[in-house]
Design a protein around this motif. Structure first.
Motif, PDB file in Angstrom:
ATOM      1  N   LEU A 108       0.836  -1.202   0.000  1.00  0.00           N
ATOM      2  CA  LEU A 108       0.000   0.000   0.000  1.00  0.00           C
ATOM      3  C   LEU A 108       0.869   1.249   0.000  1.00  0.00           C
ATOM      4  CD1 LEU A 108      -2.909   1.251   0.330  1.00  0.00           C
ATOM      5  CD2 LEU A 108      -2.409   1.301   2.779  1.00  0.00           C
ATOM      6  N   HIS A 109       1.854   1.261   0.896  1.00  0.00           N
ATOM      7  CA  HIS A 109       2.737   2.423   0.997  1.00  0.00           C
ATOM      8  C   HIS A 109       3.466   2.672  -0.318  1.00  0.00           C
ATOM      9  CE1 HIS A 109       6.384   4.448   3.157  1.00  0.00           C
ATOM     10  NE2 HIS A 109       5.652   5.303   2.481  1.00  0.00           N
TER      11      HIS A 109
ATOM     12  N   VAL B 277       1.071   4.072  -3.170  1.00  0.00           N
ATOM     13  CA  VAL B 277       0.713   5.483  -3.024  1.00  0.00           C
ATOM     14  C   VAL B 277       1.927   6.371  -3.267  1.00  0.00           C
ATOM     15  CG1 VAL B 277      -0.132   7.237  -1.430  1.00  0.00           C
ATOM     16  CG2 VAL B 277      -1.188   4.974  -1.460  1.00  0.00           C
ATOM     17  N   THR B 278       3.073   5.973  -2.731  1.00  0.00           N
ATOM     18  CA  THR B 278       4.281   6.783  -2.879  1.00  0.00           C
ATOM     19  C   THR B 278       4.752   6.843  -4.329  1.00  0.00           C
ATOM     20  OG1 THR B 278       4.985   6.219  -0.632  1.00  0.00           O
ATOM     21  CG2 THR B 278       6.668   7.073  -2.119  1.00  0.00           C
TER      22      THR B 278
ATOM     23  N   LEU C 109      -7.789   2.067  -1.896  1.00  0.00           N
ATOM     24  CA  LEU C 109      -7.148   2.790  -2.988  1.00  0.00           C
ATOM     25  C   LEU C 109      -8.128   3.077  -4.111  1.00  0.00           C
ATOM     26  CD1 LEU C 109      -3.613   1.205  -3.617  1.00  0.00           C
ATOM     27  CD2 LEU C 109      -4.165   3.343  -2.463  1.00  0.00           C
TER      28      LEU C 109
ATOM     29  N   VAL D 116      -2.452   6.349  -8.449  1.00  0.00           N
ATOM     30  CA  VAL D 116      -3.393   5.802  -7.475  1.00  0.00           C
ATOM     31  C   VAL D 116      -3.472   6.740  -6.280  1.00  0.00           C
ATOM     32  CG1 VAL D 116      -2.960   3.420  -8.185  1.00  0.00           C
ATOM     33  CG2 VAL D 116      -1.620   4.405  -6.327  1.00  0.00           C
ATOM     34  N   ARG D 117      -4.633   6.789  -5.663  1.00  0.00           N
ATOM     35  CA  ARG D 117      -4.839   7.667  -4.511  1.00  0.00           C
ATOM     36  C   ARG D 117      -5.502   6.886  -3.388  1.00  0.00           C
ATOM     37  NH1 ARG D 117      -3.975  12.869  -6.029  1.00  0.00           N
ATOM     38  NH2 ARG D 117      -4.082  13.345  -8.268  1.00  0.00           N
ATOM     39  N   ALA D 118      -5.121   7.208  -2.173  1.00  0.00           N
ATOM     40  CA  ALA D 118      -5.727   6.571  -1.015  1.00  0.00           C
ATOM     41  C   ALA D 118      -7.106   7.170  -0.767  1.00  0.00           C
ATOM     42  CB  ALA D 118      -4.845   6.751   0.220  1.00  0.00           C
TER      43      ALA D 118
ATOM     44  N   GLY E  43      -8.232   4.565   3.376  1.00  0.00           N
ATOM     45  CA  GLY E  43      -6.866   4.217   3.004  1.00  0.00           C
ATOM     46  C   GLY E  43      -5.835   5.101   3.672  1.00  0.00           C
ATOM     47  N   LEU E  44      -6.179   6.370   3.911  1.00  0.00           N
ATOM     48  CA  LEU E  44      -5.242   7.276   4.569  1.00  0.00           C
ATOM     49  C   LEU E  44      -4.926   6.802   5.987  1.00  0.00           C
ATOM     50  CD1 LEU E  44      -6.573  10.773   3.424  1.00  0.00           C
ATOM     51  CD2 LEU E  44      -4.471   9.634   2.682  1.00  0.00           C
TER      52      LEU E  44
ATOM     53  N   LEU F 204      -2.649   3.953   5.601  1.00  0.00           N
ATOM     54  CA  LEU F 204      -1.384   4.447   5.091  1.00  0.00           C
ATOM     55  C   LEU F 204      -0.526   5.015   6.210  1.00  0.00           C
ATOM     56  CD1 LEU F 204       0.409   5.060   2.630  1.00  0.00           C
ATOM     57  CD2 LEU F 204      -0.804   7.240   2.405  1.00  0.00           C
TER      58      LEU F 204
ATOM     59  N   THR G 168       0.706  11.972   4.584  1.00  0.00           N
ATOM     60  CA  THR G 168       1.698  12.105   3.517  1.00  0.00           C
ATOM     61  C   THR G 168       3.094  12.280   4.091  1.00  0.00           C
ATOM     62  OG1 THR G 168       0.072  13.083   2.018  1.00  0.00           O
ATOM     63  CG2 THR G 168       2.384  13.487   1.521  1.00  0.00           C
TER      64      THR G 168
END
Length: 290
Positions: free
Chosen positions: A11-12, A15-16, A50, A56-58, A62-63, A66, A136
């Protein structure tokens, strides 16, 4: 919830890096493995984590996951270093305002222990807390003294800004003094549309809303250069103007200034890496800020 370490890492990374393909390359697995791990993580959480967009965005759920993933990665890196894996780098995302980044922050980060890889997000000091809140970044220089949930805060000091201009510009537009009438028509330089510093000074001097001609220069170095070239006046930090001669820039309003308080906010984690960076930032701020 049974959240697996490899799922959190997937997941990390997604997103990164922005895509499953890039995440797979970073973790040295296949894109299919990234997809399967994230799907298993979503099944365990019972939520969609996601948005399968590019990048892709959380999601809101998801945040939250994350943040956990980034906390786990940081602590895992600390543990690896404690066990002697000095080659294992620790990635530390932080948010810094442009003026601090261009003046005193980079020397501070250079004084941090080796093996920490910084991912710097440049953002206005009044908006860096958003990056902390959504996970973030793990730490931020901000103008907000109220800690974000799950964070602790330490005051660093203040950056002092003064209204400055190129001497010829100052004589042309402020020959009869820094009056409200002069400010109403003299061109002004702003960093971007979030930059309220010049308008704060205008409100102090005129007690009303003024709308002079505006230039937007979204670079700390470029901002100072725009003033030096006579495009307009602007609020420049003493840390930058100290390096300029009186023949390049002059104060246009006597001893007028605005102090912008700065704070260090970071996640509440028992992390040696994060603590060492906080100490380096605090030491540099003590020497550079008021």
């Amino acid at each position: 919830m049974d959240l697996q370490l490899d799922q959190l890492r997937a997941l990390h990374a997604a997103v990164t890096e922005g895509t499953f393909d890039a995440a797979a390359k970073r973790l040295q697995v296949t894109p299919s493995a990234i997809s399967q791990r994230i799907k298993a993580l979503e099944d365990a959480a019972g939520r969609v984590l996601l948005q399968r967009t590019k990048p892709v965005r959380a999601t809101e759920s998801g945040l939250a996951v994350l943040r956990l993933a980034r906390q786990v990665e940081l602590l895992a890196g600390d543990t690896a270093r404690e066990l002697g894996a000095a080659h294992s780098p620790i990635r530390l995302p932080i948010a810094v305002n442009a003026d601090s980044l261009e003046t005193w922050v980079l020397p501070a980060l250079a004084a941090a222990p080796a093996g920490i890889c910084f991912e710097i997000h440049r953002e206005d000091e009044e908006h860096t807390t958003r990056l902390l809140r959504d996970g973030t970044v793990m730490a931020a220089i901000t103008s907000t003294s109220t800690p974000v949930q799950g964070c602790k805060v330490e005051r660093l000091g203040a950056m002092r800004y003064r209204p400055m201009a190129e001497p010829c510009f100052a004589r042309t537009w402020f020959g009869n003094g820094a009056t409200a009438a002069a400010y109403a028509v003299a061109p002004v330089v702003l960093f971007d549309r979030k930059d309220d510093l010049q308008d704060r000074h205008l409100r102090r001097r005129s007690r009303q809303m003024l709308d002079p001609p505006r230039h937007y220069v979204p670079s700390s170095t470029g901002f100072a250069e725009a003033l030096r070239l006579g495009l307009g006046w602007g609020m420049l930090p003493d840390l930058q103007s100290a390096n300029l001669r009186d023949t390049e820039l002059v104060a246009i309003d006597g001893d007028a200034f605005i102090d912008v308080p700065l704070y260090w906010q970071q996640w509440r984690l028992d992390s040696p890496a994060l603590s060492s960076v906080a100490a380096a930032i605090a030491d540099a701020a003590a020497e550079s800020l008021r």
